[in-house]
Design a protein around this motif. Structure first.
Motif, PDB file in Angstrom:
ATOM      1  N   GLU A 181       0.831  -1.187   0.000  1.00 33.86           N
ATOM      2  CA  GLU A 181       0.000   0.000   0.000  1.00 33.86           C
ATOM      3  C   GLU A 181       0.878   1.254   0.000  1.00 33.86           C
ATOM      4  N   ILE A 182       0.481   2.251  -0.770  1.00 37.71           N
ATOM      5  CA  ILE A 182       1.149   3.548  -0.734  1.00 37.71           C
ATOM      6  C   ILE A 182       0.750   4.291   0.526  1.00 37.71           C
TER       7      ILE A 182
ATOM      8  N   LEU B 148      -0.520   9.333  -7.252  1.00 39.44           N
ATOM      9  CA  LEU B 148      -0.342   7.978  -6.745  1.00 39.44           C
ATOM     10  C   LEU B 148      -1.024   7.806  -5.382  1.00 39.44           C
TER      11      LEU B 148
ATOM     12  N   LEU C 165      -4.802   7.735  -5.998  1.00 42.41           N
ATOM     13  CA  LEU C 165      -5.196   6.438  -6.546  1.00 42.41           C
ATOM     14  C   LEU C 165      -5.322   5.401  -5.444  1.00 42.41           C
ATOM     15  N   SER C 166      -4.343   5.377  -4.549  1.00 40.36           N
ATOM     16  CA  SER C 166      -4.357   4.400  -3.460  1.00 40.36           C
ATOM     17  C   SER C 166      -5.519   4.641  -2.512  1.00 40.36           C
TER      18      SER C 166
ATOM     19  N   TRP D 124      -8.960   3.999  -4.388  1.00 38.30           N
ATOM     20  CA  TRP D 124      -9.107   2.590  -4.723  1.00 38.30           C
ATOM     21  C   TRP D 124      -9.577   1.803  -3.499  1.00 38.30           C
TER      22      TRP D 124
ATOM     23  N   ASP E 200       2.220   7.633 -12.517  1.00 38.29           N
ATOM     24  CA  ASP E 200       1.622   7.154 -11.277  1.00 38.29           C
ATOM     25  C   ASP E 200       0.620   6.043 -11.524  1.00 38.29           C
TER      26      ASP E 200
ATOM     27  N   PHE F 205       0.882   2.307  -9.947  1.00 38.38           N
ATOM     28  CA  PHE F 205      -0.228   1.771  -9.163  1.00 38.38           C
ATOM     29  C   PHE F 205      -0.760   0.480  -9.766  1.00 38.38           C
TER      30      PHE F 205
ATOM     31  N   LYS G  81      -0.876  -3.332  -8.039  1.00 40.49           N
ATOM     32  CA  LYS G  81      -2.156  -4.011  -7.825  1.00 40.49           C
ATOM     33  C   LYS G  81      -2.453  -5.073  -8.883  1.00 40.49           C
TER      34      LYS G  81
END
Length: 254
Positions: free
Chosen positions: A4-5, A199, A202-203, A206, A228, A232, A236
């Motif tokens: 995970e970011i 990024l 997105l994390s 999501w 990014d 990502f 994933k």
């Protein structure tokens, strides 16, 4: 690479999601309006749209890739097990894309609504490109007034019970959704497009997206966005779909 970011649970350290033991309830316009601004039947957020700055309907902002047919095709990608009822947009500006999505939802998805998360302060490009800067409508004291343009545009298209603004950063917006366990079926990401920031967004979003839902966004043509997105999707194990300048990610059901 790390799994995970950024972890929403670590962001809200010391806080527990509201009603964390309950199954998430249906997210409605009235419920979110009540939390943010009070009872919508008593005082709607749009009632004072012209109180401070008078705006006329204006959708001349040119940088909107999302079109009606494209949004319809994307929303149809949502897994059949999900009822499309709650859509989130991150980055709304004058409301061009919000208007498109709001109209589709109003016509075809009764009971649904769109939450628009934006600071309405603009991104770097808007502050250094004077042709775009004009759309920020900066007041004499240096504050952008584009938020009031957004309100006016939504009012003029009769979307005031379908589209709700939340004036906050993308990260605070994600924290708000997590705190109340509001999990969208569709998320449209069109914010600042800064590398690294995208990024993180997105994390965050999501993780909030319902399994079977769709996360999509604008400006595939920006190298910062592509970089990014590719990072990502690699992390994933996802496939990025493209439709012109729009990118699309499907969240697996399991």
């Amino acid at each position: 690479m790390p799994e995970e970011i950024i972890d929403l649970n670590s962001i809200v350290s010391g806080r527990q999601p509201i009603n964390s033991s309950e199954t998430p309830k249906e997210v409605t316009f009235d419920r979110v309006h009540s939390i943010l601004y009070g009872n919508s039947s008593t005082k709607l957020i749009y009632d004072n749209a012209q109180k401070y700055f008078t705006k006329k309907f204006d959708q001349t902002y040119p940088h909107t890739s999302l079109q009606r047919d494209l949004f319809i095709s994307i929303i149809q990608k949502v897994h059949p097990s999900l009822k499309v009822q709650f859509v989130v947009e991150i980055g709304s500006f004058t409301g061009n894309s919000a208007s498109i999505m709001g109209k589709v939802l109003k016509e075809s998805y009764p009971g649904s609504f769109l939450l628009c998360i934006d600071t309405w302060l603009g991104d770097l490009a808007m502050w250094i490109n004077k042709a775009v800067w004009e759309h920020l409508s900066v007041s004499e004291d240096g504050r952008p007034t584009v938020y009031y343009q957004f309100l006016t545009n939504i009012i003029k298209q009769n979307l005031t019970t379908m589209v709700l603004p939340a004036s906050m950063t993308s990260i605070i917006g994600a924290r708000f959704l997590q705190t109340y366990r509001f999990y969208p079926q569709v998320i449209y990401l069109d914010s600042a497009h800064e590398q690294g920031e995208t990024l993180i967004e997105l994390s965050l979003y999501w993780n909030l997206l319902r399994p079977g839902g769709i996360l999509f966004g604008d400006d595939w043509g920006w190298s910062s966005v592509r970089c990014d997105l590719k990072k990502f999707s690699y992390m994933k194990n996802l496939t990025i779909e493209q439709a012109g300048n729009t990118w699309i990610l499907k969240k697996p059901v399991n």
